[in-house]
Design an enzyme around this catalytic site. Structure first.
Site, mmCIF file in Angstrom:
data_model
loop_
_atom_site.group_PDB
_atom_site.id
_atom_site.type_symbol
_atom_site.label_atom_id
_atom_site.label_comp_id
_atom_site.label_asym_id
_atom_site.label_seq_id
_atom_site.Cartn_x
_atom_site.Cartn_y
_atom_site.Cartn_z
ATOM 1 N N TYR A 191 -10.000 -10.789 -5.794
ATOM 2 C CA TYR A 191 -9.024 -10.970 -6.863
ATOM 3 C C TYR A 191 -9.258 -12.245 -7.669
ATOM 4 O O TYR A 191 -8.591 -12.468 -8.679
ATOM 5 C CB TYR A 191 -7.601 -10.972 -6.285
ATOM 6 C CG TYR A 191 -7.265 -9.649 -5.641
ATOM 7 C CD1 TYR A 191 -6.919 -8.551 -6.408
ATOM 8 C CD2 TYR A 191 -7.344 -9.496 -4.259
ATOM 9 C CE1 TYR A 191 -6.648 -7.332 -5.818
ATOM 10 C CE2 TYR A 191 -7.069 -8.278 -3.670
ATOM 11 C CZ TYR A 191 -6.727 -7.205 -4.452
ATOM 12 O OH TYR A 191 -6.472 -5.993 -3.866
ATOM 13 N N LYS A 244 -1.536 -2.293 7.174
ATOM 14 C CA LYS A 244 -2.778 -1.707 7.659
ATOM 15 C C LYS A 244 -3.138 -2.295 9.014
ATOM 16 O O LYS A 244 -3.017 -3.500 9.227
ATOM 17 C CB LYS A 244 -3.895 -1.987 6.642
ATOM 18 C CG LYS A 244 -5.203 -1.265 6.914
ATOM 19 C CD LYS A 244 -6.176 -1.538 5.773
ATOM 20 C CE LYS A 244 -7.486 -0.807 5.969
ATOM 21 N NZ LYS A 244 -8.455 -1.087 4.867
ATOM 22 N N ARG A 257 0.851 -1.187 0.000
ATOM 23 C CA ARG A 257 0.000 0.000 0.000
ATOM 24 C C ARG A 257 0.885 1.234 0.000
ATOM 25 O O ARG A 257 2.074 1.167 0.316
ATOM 26 C CB ARG A 257 -0.913 0.012 1.227
ATOM 27 C CG ARG A 257 -1.929 -1.126 1.279
ATOM 28 C CD ARG A 257 -2.777 -1.009 2.542
ATOM 29 N NE ARG A 257 -3.859 -1.996 2.583
ATOM 30 C CZ ARG A 257 -3.733 -3.210 3.088
ATOM 31 N NH1 ARG A 257 -2.556 -3.582 3.597
ATOM 32 N NH2 ARG A 257 -4.751 -4.049 3.094
ATOM 33 N N ARG A 310 -1.272 -2.383 -6.238
ATOM 34 C CA ARG A 310 -1.543 -3.512 -5.332
ATOM 35 C C ARG A 310 -2.608 -4.420 -5.938
ATOM 36 O O ARG A 310 -2.516 -5.652 -5.834
ATOM 37 C CB ARG A 310 -1.987 -2.978 -3.978
ATOM 38 C CG ARG A 310 -2.348 -4.036 -2.952
ATOM 39 C CD ARG A 310 -2.593 -3.387 -1.599
ATOM 40 N NE ARG A 310 -3.242 -4.260 -0.647
ATOM 41 C CZ ARG A 310 -2.621 -5.148 0.129
ATOM 42 N NH1 ARG A 310 -1.321 -5.290 0.028
ATOM 43 N NH2 ARG A 310 -3.286 -5.894 0.987
ATOM 44 N N HIS A 313 -2.920 2.832 -5.594
ATOM 45 C CA HIS A 313 -3.391 1.595 -4.965
ATOM 46 C C HIS A 313 -3.674 0.514 -6.005
ATOM 47 O O HIS A 313 -3.695 -0.683 -5.679
ATOM 48 C CB HIS A 313 -4.645 1.875 -4.134
ATOM 49 C CG HIS A 313 -5.014 0.757 -3.209
ATOM 50 N ND1 HIS A 313 -4.278 0.439 -2.082
ATOM 51 C CD2 HIS A 313 -6.033 -0.142 -3.246
ATOM 52 C CE1 HIS A 313 -4.828 -0.599 -1.468
ATOM 53 N NE2 HIS A 313 -5.897 -0.966 -2.146
ATOM 54 N N HIS A 334 -3.521 -10.107 4.236
ATOM 55 C CA HIS A 334 -4.936 -10.191 4.608
ATOM 56 C C HIS A 334 -5.117 -11.171 5.766
ATOM 57 O O HIS A 334 -4.541 -12.258 5.760
ATOM 58 C CB HIS A 334 -5.773 -10.662 3.417
ATOM 59 C CG HIS A 334 -5.875 -9.661 2.319
ATOM 60 N ND1 HIS A 334 -6.227 -10.002 1.025
ATOM 61 C CD2 HIS A 334 -5.674 -8.314 2.307
ATOM 62 C CE1 HIS A 334 -6.249 -8.914 0.267
ATOM 63 N NE2 HIS A 334 -5.909 -7.878 1.032
#
Length: 287
Positions: free
Chosen positions: A256, A158, A134, A224, A221, A247
């Site tokens: 995805y 994140k 990110r 990514r 972004h 994740h």
């Protein structure tokens, strides 16, 4: 008064270990609320919040982000005894549609790298695409994050999660040319530390424009998104992709697995063509 409250709120969030980018974004959202209502935080009503969230021109995702910021600050005010009630408890949940990837194609990424982008912009693009970082992680990359012996790169993802990822060979080569004991993208103008995430966004946007890419949906972004989409197309297991993207749940990675544009194109071309008929054939049927 609100300035003092926001400083206190920021201190609480830092103590909770929230990422600087999260704190900064919440501060901006709350300042926007104060300007829009012309009221101090203790005087803002649930009607004020509904009007703010219901304004035209913002996406469901933005509404959800703003609602979360409101909930955090008003919960803080109640806890500190600065309000008797929390107006966000009366707000309806924001329903946001499931996101879809908006990736750059590999050709577009190559164009950005070859269309006159500065060296540090090229490095940002490579981190975004080959590591799936990110913009906040790109901005905060430090030479000490790279371990050439183990072939890994460390970042704070994140949610303030410290993660270690395998180092892509392209980024390994890049790392050999970057500061070994300093920020890869140091701040300018006399400021200490690294550049802000917004500087990464701006740099990639400029490279995109220089490359003649006009799709407004493509942002920094999107690098990514390209990382995740291209790994799916390459047949990498979804659980591995989830780990590589940091994740916590494979469900987050599922966006995805949607069929990419290239796969759809391959699918339609799989139908064998036939010569286009020049006549309807009705005369032969009548005979």
């Amino acid at each position: 008064m609100d300035g003092d409250l926001l400083q206190q709120f920021a201190a609480v969030q830092r103590a909770q270990g929230l990422a600087a980018n999260t704190i900064r974004n919440r501060h901006s959202i709350i300042r926007g609320l104060i300007r829009a209502t012309g009221k101090q935080l203790p005087d803002i009503t649930v009607t004020d919040l509904r009007l703010r969230l219901g304004r035209d021109g913002i996406s469901a995702g933005t509404r959800r982000t703003e609602r979360a910021a409101f909930a955090a600050v008003f919960a803080h005010l109640v806890e500190e005894g600065l309000r008797d009630d929390d107006p966000t408890l009366r707000l309806a949940k924001v329903r946001a549609p499931r996101g879809t990837p908006r990736p750059f194609t590999r050709e577009q990424i190559d164009l950005m790298l070859r269309s006159g982008a500065y060296r540090r912009t090229r490095a940002m693009i490579l981190l975004g695409y080959f590591q799936g970082f990110r913009v906040a992680s790109i901005a905060a990359t430090h030479g000490a994050d790279v371990d050439f012996t183990s072939g890994t790169i460390r970042t704070v993802a994140k949610g303030s999660k410290a993660l270690v990822f395998p180092l892509h060979p392209v980024v390994r080569t890049l790392a050999a040319t970057m500061p070994a004991d300093g920020w890869w993208f140091p701040a300018r103008g006399g400021r200490e530390g690294h550049v802000r995430p917004g500087s990464v966004t701006d740099a990639v946007r400029d490279a995109k424009v220089r490359a003649g890419i006009t799709d407004p949906r493509l942002t920094a972004h999107s690098l990514r998104h390209s990382f995740g989409t291209d790994l799916v197309d390459a047949g990498v297991d979804i659980r591995v992709i989830a780990e590589l993207m940091g994740h916590e749940s494979v469900a987050t990675t599922q966006i995805y697995t949607q069929v990419s544009a290239d796969r759809r194109r391959e699918g339609i071309h799989a139908l064998e063509g036939v010569p286009l008929p020049q006549r309807s054939g009705r005369s032969q049927i009548a005979a």
